[in-house]
Motif scaffolding. Structure first.
Motif, mmCIF file in Angstrom:
data_model
loop_
_atom_site.group_PDB
_atom_site.id
_atom_site.type_symbol
_atom_site.label_atom_id
_atom_site.label_comp_id
_atom_site.label_asym_id
_atom_site.label_seq_id
_atom_site.Cartn_x
_atom_site.Cartn_y
_atom_site.Cartn_z
ATOM 1 N N TRP A 26 29.455 48.501 33.299
ATOM 2 C CA TRP A 26 29.394 47.054 33.505
ATOM 3 C C TRP A 26 28.213 46.449 32.747
ATOM 4 O O TRP A 26 28.361 45.435 32.077
ATOM 5 C CB TRP A 26 29.310 46.739 34.994
ATOM 6 N N ALA A 63 28.836 43.673 29.949
ATOM 7 C CA ALA A 63 28.568 42.297 30.354
ATOM 8 C C ALA A 63 27.203 41.773 29.929
ATOM 9 O O ALA A 63 26.891 40.607 30.183
ATOM 10 C CB ALA A 63 28.696 42.184 31.879
ATOM 11 N N LEU A 122 32.293 36.944 30.411
ATOM 12 C CA LEU A 122 32.248 37.454 31.771
ATOM 13 C C LEU A 122 31.242 36.719 32.648
ATOM 14 O O LEU A 122 31.516 36.442 33.815
ATOM 15 C CB LEU A 122 31.918 38.950 31.759
ATOM 16 N N LEU A 123 30.061 36.424 32.089
ATOM 17 C CA LEU A 123 28.978 35.886 32.912
ATOM 18 C C LEU A 123 28.371 34.587 32.387
ATOM 19 O O LEU A 123 27.420 34.077 32.965
ATOM 20 C CB LEU A 123 27.855 36.928 33.039
ATOM 21 N N ARG A 165 37.322 29.607 34.599
ATOM 22 C CA ARG A 165 38.058 30.666 35.276
ATOM 23 C C ARG A 165 39.510 30.223 35.475
ATOM 24 O O ARG A 165 39.819 29.038 35.537
ATOM 25 C CB ARG A 165 37.416 30.984 36.629
ATOM 26 N N SER A 199 40.056 31.524 40.440
ATOM 27 C CA SER A 199 38.828 31.998 39.792
ATOM 28 C C SER A 199 38.951 33.409 39.225
ATOM 29 O O SER A 199 38.071 34.247 39.411
ATOM 30 C CB SER A 199 37.648 31.933 40.781
ATOM 31 N N GLN A 201 39.023 36.139 36.133
ATOM 32 C CA GLN A 201 38.507 36.293 34.771
ATOM 33 C C GLN A 201 39.607 36.662 33.790
ATOM 34 O O GLN A 201 39.536 36.329 32.611
ATOM 35 C CB GLN A 201 37.419 37.372 34.735
ATOM 36 N N ARG A 247 38.952 40.048 38.801
ATOM 37 C CA ARG A 247 37.733 39.254 39.011
ATOM 38 C C ARG A 247 36.602 40.212 39.370
ATOM 39 O O ARG A 247 36.496 40.679 40.502
ATOM 40 C CB ARG A 247 37.934 38.222 40.114
ATOM 41 N N GLU A 300 32.448 40.320 38.861
ATOM 42 C CA GLU A 300 31.357 39.461 38.414
ATOM 43 C C GLU A 300 29.982 40.092 38.531
ATOM 44 O O GLU A 300 28.988 39.459 38.192
ATOM 45 C CB GLU A 300 31.403 38.141 39.198
ATOM 46 N N ASP A 301 29.895 41.320 39.038
ATOM 47 C CA ASP A 301 28.592 41.977 39.093
ATOM 48 C C ASP A 301 28.799 43.485 39.156
ATOM 49 O O ASP A 301 29.929 43.983 39.251
ATOM 50 C CB ASP A 301 27.755 41.477 40.283
#
Length: 446
Positions: free
Chosen positions: A55, A59, A289-290, A296, A308, A310, A345, A347-348
């Motif tokens: 990741w 990202a 991605l970020l 989204r 939302s 990705q 989705r 996100e982290d």
């Protein structure tokens, strides 16, 4: 109301799967004092750290990306070094083998209980005026390398050879061929070109011939055609049979495989992507991605909201498992009349780890089937869309539907066929098989 097939063999395999799973647990319990807990804990930690590293690499940029690459490599290597240094590798190997046997038996049981339903083939008459459109650049020059033009003409087909220096409207060429009396249309080219001509064939109720001269040939693979030798596809002209399959539609444009929205669709829009796929993707991923303000995707899946996301992938008939989508994923049939939907989705790093550990059960992954998918992006009048790998932009809302069984595909009678797909392991179903509850009505696939 579905019943289980191959009951005896399926029941035996299901019981063997449970026995192997129990053996793994017993071996672990007996080994707790000798480092069994270390084996499981280190293996789990290594998987999580590897996912976090991947990741960070995808990202982020700069030092964080470098750290992610190091972590993604160091985590599994560190686990192996630990096992060897502490003398735990025999136990780790034994547990891995037990678990591999468990999964192999479980999947074999599921295959036996619900063998894939093949698309029904019917006898087909030999076409008298077949017209084949061939792209000489497709697949790195397969048309010339395999002598497809000469072979097709020997079999009585008229070949329209595209000029790579002058982009052509292949759908218009196909319509002209129909107007001139063609009784079959075919394509030697990529899946995007296949879809455009397939739609013309479907509109005129003509048979369509797929020649596996593209790069990956996903459509040909799911039809059971020979991807290593496209000349074998031409055998359908003299000894063929016909399949009726579904054809996808995204805002009036046909697709035979998938429509992608979000991250992948954004990447393929870039002109530099064709020459440097990996480099372009890595350069763009952190922002996609970020990045602040990155839109989204919102979707309605047969009326059910999905917000939302990705990335969103809509397929002409669902893939057996989302795990199958990387590389050689297959659809078990092409005539079920349903779209497959996969939403992502993440996100982290924690969500990336959850996806690595739980797979299709992760909260970051949504797997559905549908008859209609509507995709929007807040505040956007049009969005990037990748249709069978082709980069396009479409006005929102973008609507995906399916035209059930409208496409008549002519295939050779003698072809490799579609290998049985690997079913996802569902332990409730395994328990039903093992303990004699297999004849109850089959559960709907999630």
């Amino acid at each position: 109301m579905g019943r289980t097939h191959g009951g005896g063999a399926a029941r035996l395999l299901a019981r063997l799967a449970l026995l192997a799973a129990a053996g793994s647990l017993v071996a672990l319990l007996f080994a707790l004092g000798d480092g069994g807990l270390v084996v499981v804990g280190a293996g789990f930690l290594g998987l999580v750290l590897c996912a976090v590293g991947i990741w960070w690499f995808v990202a982020h940029r700069g030092a964080v990306r470098l750290l992610g690459a190091l972590l993604a490599v160091a985590a599994p290597v560190g686990v192996l070094v630990l096992f060897v240094h502490e003398g735990l590798w025999p136990m780790a190997l034994a547990l891995c083998l037990c678990w591999a046997a468990t999964l192999a038996c479980a999947r074999a049981a599921l295959r036996r209980s619900r063998p894939p339903r093949p698309t029904r083939a019917v006898a087909a008459r030999r076409p008298e005026r077949p017209v084949l459109i061939m792209n000489p650049k497709s697949g790195g020059g397969k048309v010339g390398r395999f002598g497809l033009v000469d072979r097709a003409e020997e079999l009585g087909a008229r070949v329209i050879l595209l000029d790579p220096s002058a982009p052509a409207d292949v759908a218009a060429l196909a319509r002209d061929a129909v107007a001139e009396g063609a009784d079959l249309l075919g394509v030697a080219g990529g899946d995007g070109t296949q879809a455009l001509v397939a739609a013309v064939a479907a509109d005129h109720d003509l048979p369509f011939l797929v020649i596996s001269a593209g790069t990956r040939n996903h459509f040909a693979m799911d039809l059971g055609l020979d991807r290593s030798d496209p000349t074998r596809c031409l055998d359908a002209l003299t000894d063929g049979e016909e399949l009726r399959i579904d054809l996808g539609d995204v805002d009036g444009r046909p697709f035979v495989n998938t429509v992608s929205f979000g991250v992948y669709a954004d990447v393929v829009q870039r002109p530099e992507y064709r020459d440097d796929k990996a480099g372009t993707a890595l350069a763009l991923m952190p922002d996609l991605l970020l990045g602040d303000g990155v839109p989204r995707l919102d979707a309605r899946i047969d009326g059910t909201p999905l917000s939302s996301q990705q990335a969103l992938l809509v397929s002409n008939n669902p893939y057996v498992s989302p795990d199958e989508l990387s590389g050689g994923g297959r659809r078990s049939s092409l005539d079920d009349g349903e779209l497959g939907v996969l939403g992502i989705r993440v996100e982290d790093a924690a969500q990336a780890a959850d996806l690595a550990v739980r797979g299709s059960q992760s909260t970051g992954l949504t797997v559905l089937t549908a008859h209609r998918v509507e995709v929007t992006v807040a505040g956007a009048e049009d969005i990037p869309v990748a249709v069978d790998g082709e980069a396009l932009r479409m006005p929102t809302p973008v609507v995906c539907t399916l035209r059930p069984r409208v496409l008549r595909v002519l295939v050779p009678r003698d072809r490799p066929g579609v290998p049985a797909p690997v079913p996802p392991v569902r332990w409730r179903r395994i328990l039903d098989l093992a303990f004699g509850r297999a004849d109850r009505p089959a559960e709907a696939s999630p």
